[in-house]
Write a protein that holds these residues in place. Structure first.
Motif, mmCIF file in Angstrom:
data_model
loop_
_atom_site.group_PDB
_atom_site.id
_atom_site.type_symbol
_atom_site.label_atom_id
_atom_site.label_comp_id
_atom_site.label_asym_id
_atom_site.label_seq_id
_atom_site.Cartn_x
_atom_site.Cartn_y
_atom_site.Cartn_z
ATOM 1 N N MET A 23 0.846 -1.189 0.000
ATOM 2 C CA MET A 23 0.000 0.000 0.000
ATOM 3 C C MET A 23 0.882 1.239 0.000
ATOM 4 O O MET A 23 1.859 1.302 0.727
ATOM 5 N N LYS A 24 0.546 2.191 -0.813
ATOM 6 C CA LYS A 24 1.296 3.451 -0.857
ATOM 7 C C LYS A 24 0.768 4.391 0.218
ATOM 8 O O LYS A 24 -0.353 4.242 0.691
ATOM 9 N N GLN A 25 1.598 5.374 0.563
ATOM 10 C CA GLN A 25 1.177 6.357 1.552
ATOM 11 C C GLN A 25 -0.085 7.079 1.096
ATOM 12 O O GLN A 25 -0.963 7.382 1.903
ATOM 13 N N GLU A 26 -0.200 7.331 -0.189
ATOM 14 C CA GLU A 26 -1.370 8.023 -0.717
ATOM 15 C C GLU A 26 -2.645 7.229 -0.462
ATOM 16 O O GLU A 26 -3.688 7.792 -0.139
ATOM 17 N N ALA A 27 -2.562 5.897 -0.632
ATOM 18 C CA ALA A 27 -3.739 5.044 -0.416
ATOM 19 C C ALA A 27 -4.146 5.052 1.052
ATOM 20 O O ALA A 27 -5.337 5.141 1.373
ATOM 21 N N LEU A 28 -3.169 4.976 1.940
ATOM 22 C CA LEU A 28 -3.469 5.029 3.369
ATOM 23 C C LEU A 28 -4.039 6.395 3.730
ATOM 24 O O LEU A 28 -4.999 6.492 4.502
ATOM 25 N N ALA A 29 -3.485 7.436 3.141
ATOM 26 C CA ALA A 29 -3.976 8.791 3.400
ATOM 27 C C ALA A 29 -5.434 8.917 2.972
ATOM 28 O O ALA A 29 -6.255 9.477 3.698
ATOM 29 N N GLN A 30 -5.760 8.380 1.815
ATOM 30 C CA GLN A 30 -7.130 8.450 1.320
ATOM 31 C C GLN A 30 -8.067 7.684 2.250
ATOM 32 O O GLN A 30 -9.160 8.148 2.551
ATOM 33 N N ALA A 31 -7.639 6.514 2.729
ATOM 34 C CA ALA A 31 -8.457 5.717 3.640
ATOM 35 C C ALA A 31 -8.698 6.451 4.957
ATOM 36 O O ALA A 31 -9.737 6.272 5.588
ATOM 37 N N LEU A 32 -7.736 7.266 5.360
ATOM 38 C CA LEU A 32 -7.854 7.991 6.619
ATOM 39 C C LEU A 32 -8.427 9.397 6.433
ATOM 40 O O LEU A 32 -8.601 10.138 7.409
ATOM 41 N N GLY A 33 -8.652 9.804 5.205
ATOM 42 C CA GLY A 33 -9.197 11.123 4.939
ATOM 43 C C GLY A 33 -8.198 12.243 5.185
ATOM 44 O O GLY A 33 -8.547 13.309 5.676
ATOM 45 N N THR A 34 -6.947 11.978 4.846
ATOM 46 C CA THR A 34 -5.895 12.977 5.047
ATOM 47 C C THR A 34 -5.022 13.021 3.795
ATOM 48 O O THR A 34 -5.411 12.527 2.752
ATOM 49 N N ASN A 35 -3.816 13.573 3.917
ATOM 50 C CA ASN A 35 -2.930 13.634 2.753
ATOM 51 C C ASN A 35 -1.650 12.839 2.992
ATOM 52 O O ASN A 35 -1.375 12.396 4.108
ATOM 53 N N GLN A 36 -0.879 12.680 1.946
ATOM 54 C CA GLN A 36 0.338 11.858 1.999
ATOM 55 C C GLN A 36 1.353 12.440 2.965
ATOM 56 O O GLN A 36 2.042 11.700 3.660
ATOM 57 N N GLN A 37 1.450 13.743 3.051
ATOM 58 C CA GLN A 37 2.419 14.369 3.947
ATOM 59 C C GLN A 37 2.107 14.029 5.404
ATOM 60 O O GLN A 37 3.017 13.788 6.200
ATOM 61 N N ALA A 38 0.824 13.988 5.752
ATOM 62 C CA ALA A 38 0.434 13.642 7.120
ATOM 63 C C ALA A 38 0.819 12.199 7.447
ATOM 64 O O ALA A 38 1.253 11.901 8.563
ATOM 65 N N ILE A 39 0.701 11.314 6.465
ATOM 66 C CA ILE A 39 1.097 9.912 6.673
ATOM 67 C C ILE A 39 2.604 9.832 6.865
ATOM 68 O O ILE A 39 3.095 9.113 7.738
ATOM 69 N N SER A 40 3.351 10.573 6.083
ATOM 70 C CA SER A 40 4.805 10.593 6.214
ATOM 71 C C SER A 40 5.216 11.069 7.612
ATOM 72 O O SER A 40 6.080 10.463 8.249
ATOM 73 N N ILE A 41 4.567 12.121 8.079
ATOM 74 C CA ILE A 41 4.874 12.636 9.420
ATOM 75 C C ILE A 41 4.523 11.595 10.480
ATOM 76 O O ILE A 41 5.298 11.355 11.411
ATOM 77 N N MET A 42 3.370 10.941 10.313
ATOM 78 C CA MET A 42 2.943 9.930 11.268
ATOM 79 C C MET A 42 3.929 8.758 11.303
ATOM 80 O O MET A 42 4.285 8.267 12.366
ATOM 81 N N GLU A 43 4.393 8.324 10.128
ATOM 82 C CA GLU A 43 5.312 7.188 10.068
ATOM 83 C C GLU A 43 6.684 7.537 10.639
ATOM 84 O O GLU A 43 7.443 6.639 10.992
ATOM 85 N N ASN A 44 7.006 8.805 10.719
ATOM 86 C CA ASN A 44 8.267 9.221 11.327
ATOM 87 C C ASN A 44 8.131 9.508 12.819
ATOM 88 O O ASN A 44 9.126 9.806 13.481
ATOM 89 N N SER A 45 6.903 9.408 13.335
ATOM 90 C CA SER A 45 6.658 9.669 14.753
ATOM 91 C C SER A 45 6.873 8.397 15.560
ATOM 92 O O SER A 45 6.450 7.319 15.152
ATOM 93 N N GLU A 46 7.487 8.550 16.716
ATOM 94 C CA GLU A 46 7.736 7.389 17.572
ATOM 95 C C GLU A 46 6.475 6.949 18.300
ATOM 96 O O GLU A 46 6.293 5.765 18.570
#
Length: 138
Positions: A23-46
């Motif tokens: 799954m790409k970040q964009e697909a996860l972002a769409q499923a969560l109703g957000t954008n790819q940048q927010a997913i990137s930030i989340m994945e870099n969060s501890e």
């Protein structure tokens, strides 16, 4: 650059599960109703809020516990059990013992399809007969 992750780095665990699910970040972002940048930030969060973690787990199709307990070693161990020769693998199938003959099942389905086709054909004939009767009545 080391790829070793901290044991409780939730963002990285989410990233790896997402990647394993192809799954790409964009697909996860769409499923969560957000954008790819927010997913990137989340994945870099501890750490991630529990409510957000539940949303992510649902979007990925896994449980919250699966994310929290995810480990690379566990994944490799799981997939390595498919090659065990002592039949103690992930699903413990052992040898193939069918309780039916596959060709018999195939022929049963062919017969069922034939019966369905004959019923459909008869219904069409009945419809044509009814329509012809209506035309003659006019």
């Amino acid at each position: 650059m080391s790829t070793v992750t901290k044991p409780n780095h939730i963002g990285r665990k989410i990233s790896r599960i997402r990647e394993l699910k192809d799954m790409k970040q964009e697909a996860l972002a769409q499923a969560l109703g957000t954008n790819q940048q927010a997913i990137s930030i989340m994945e870099n969060s501890e750490t991630i809020e529990e409510e957000k973690l539940m949303e992510v787990a649902k979007a990925l199709g896994v449980s919250v516990e699966a994310i929290k307990n995810f480990s690379e070693e566990g994944v490799f161990n799981y997939f390595n059990t498919f090659n065990d020769t002592n039949n103690t693998g992930a699903f413990n199938f052992g040898t193939n013992h069918c309780t039916f003959h596959p060709l018999d099942k195939l022929m049963e389905s062919v017969d069922e399809n034939k019966k369905l086709y004959e019923r459909l054909l008869q219904a069409e004939k009945d419809k044509i007969e009814y329509l012809e009767k209506l035309l003659k009545a006019k």
